[in-house]
Write a protein that holds these residues in place. Structure first.
Motif, short mmCIF file in Angstrom:
data_model
loop_
_atom_site.label_atom_id
_atom_site.label_comp_id
_atom_site.label_asym_id
_atom_site.label_seq_id
_atom_site.Cartn_x
_atom_site.Cartn_y
_atom_site.Cartn_z
N SER A 72 -7.59 -3.40 -0.71
CA SER A 72 -7.03 -3.70 0.60
C SER A 72 -6.86 -5.19 0.84
O SER A 72 -5.79 -5.65 1.25
N SER A 111 -1.14 3.50 2.31
CA SER A 111 -2.04 4.34 1.53
C SER A 111 -2.29 5.67 2.22
O SER A 111 -2.40 6.72 1.59
N ALA A 167 4.20 -1.29 -3.65
CA ALA A 167 3.94 -1.53 -2.23
C ALA A 167 3.76 -3.02 -1.96
O ALA A 167 4.23 -3.54 -0.94
N GLY A 226 0.52 3.85 -1.20
CA GLY A 226 -0.31 2.74 -1.62
C GLY A 226 -1.12 3.07 -2.85
O GLY A 226 -0.61 3.62 -3.82
N ILE A 234 0.53 0.98 -6.12
CA ILE A 234 0.21 -0.11 -5.22
C ILE A 234 1.03 -1.36 -5.54
O ILE A 234 1.35 -2.14 -4.64
N VAL A 283 -1.02 -2.06 4.65
CA VAL A 283 -1.39 -1.46 3.37
C VAL A 283 -2.19 -0.19 3.60
O VAL A 283 -2.00 0.83 2.91
#
Length: 334
Positions: A132, A272, A198, A277, A195, A268
């Motif tokens: 994160s 997710s 993203a 994510g 991820i 984020v």
């Protein structure tokens, strides 16, 4: 200055002039941030979160180098409380949905309880910071770099270059960020969300915001005398932009970037939660919220801990950003 004023200046004893010391630099800024109680606590929270992020990043990468796999963490041997956050215990050995330690039926072995697969939730929350916070910082950095390049070039040259770049920026700015990120992630990953896509999508979506801020600053800085002197001396434009224009236009952009990290972390987590994510079994606060959605009523702590981690992290970055804004404001100099 009039003649009388110049004569007074000439008659003045140099020793009567007050001594002026340096009032800028990172030490001066840090000192001013620490004077503000809220900004100081925000700085402490940010430092703590970054320390946790660094620890988990080193731990996971060290296990890849030393053990050649990601199934164990090297530091877990020294600190047993940090058991592997993605390891699923063998059948019959796990404790699925064990409540936190302060619950009547909880245990100190799992201070925040366990998830449906019997994994220690405290460890997963701690290692969730790696994804994160890292994604929030990296995506903000990408947007900052891209926006600085576009905004500084547009503001410095003006004319047709400014028009072309800013029309492209405004077109991108007109698209809702979440939609742009999801569409970009879907096409870039060919339907296999990850991820890294993203991160790129978030950075692309927020380039226009930074470009507009840096352009407005460059428009005023480029008219300064030292910029004209540098150009008259034959210094190349790219050198003038890199050494003079960008550094003297960067303070408000840096403040905004600090505040934007909290927004990126929240974004984020939302990605997710929607499945765009981090993918299971990677621990991520947003993914943990998504996993706990169906079990929220019976096991509410599965949603509380990652949500609380997101809230505290964002609050820390926001408080620190507010203090940094005051510290970099020349109108508030002592």
């Amino acid at each position: 200055m009039s003649i009388g004023e110049s004569q007074l200046e000439g008659d003045r004893d140099p020793g009567d002039e007050p001594e002026v010391g340096p009032s800028r630099g990172w030490r001066h800024t840090l000192r001013r941030v620490r004077r503000d109680a809220t900004a100081r606590w925000g700085m402490y929270v940010v430092a703590f979160v970054l320390l946790i992020t660094l620890y988990t990043a080193v731990d996971s990468n060290l296990s890849r180098l030393t053990l050649g796999m990601v199934s164990d963490y090297a530091f877990a041997e020294a600190l047993p409380i940090f058991d592997h956050p993605t390891q699923i215990p063998p059948p019959g050995e796990g404790s699925p949905h064990e409540p936190p330690a302060f619950h009547a039926s909880g245990s100190l072995e799992y201070p925040l309880g366990t998830d449906g697969a019997g994994r220690d939730y405290f460890t997963r929350v701690v290692y969730g910071a790696q994804v994160s916070v890292t994604v929030g910082i990296v995506s903000t950095g990408l947007a900052l770099i891209g926006g600085t390049i576009v905004g500084s070039v547009a503001g410095f040259y003006g004319g047709r270059i400014d028009d072309a770049l800013m029309r492209a920026v405004e077109t991108l700015y007109a698209i809702p960020p979440l939609i742009l990120i999801i569409v970009f992630t879907e096409f870039a990953s060919a339907g296999q969300a990850d991820i890294q896509y993203a991160i790129a999508g978030i950075g692309l979506a927020f380039i226009p915001v930074f470009a507009r801020i840096i352009r407005s600053e460059v428009l005023s800085v480029r008219e300064m005398d030292y910029i004209e002197a540098a150009r008259a001396a034959g210094v190349k434009d790219r050198t003038v932009i890199r050494r003079h224009v960008v550094p003297n236009s960067f303070a408000p952009v840096l403040v905004y970037a600090t505040l934007q990290i909290g927004v990126m972390i929240l974004l984020v987590a939302g990605l997710s939660f929607l499945g765009y994510g981090a993918q299971p079994p990677t621990p991520d606060w947003g993914q943990m919220l998504s996993d706990s959605h169906d079990e929220m009523h019976g096991n509410v702590w599965l949603s509380i801990w990652p949500g609380l981690a997101i809230m505290i992290t964002i609050m820390g970055f926001n408080l620190f950003g507010d203090g940094l804004q005051d510290a970099l404001d020349p109108r508030l100099d002592d």
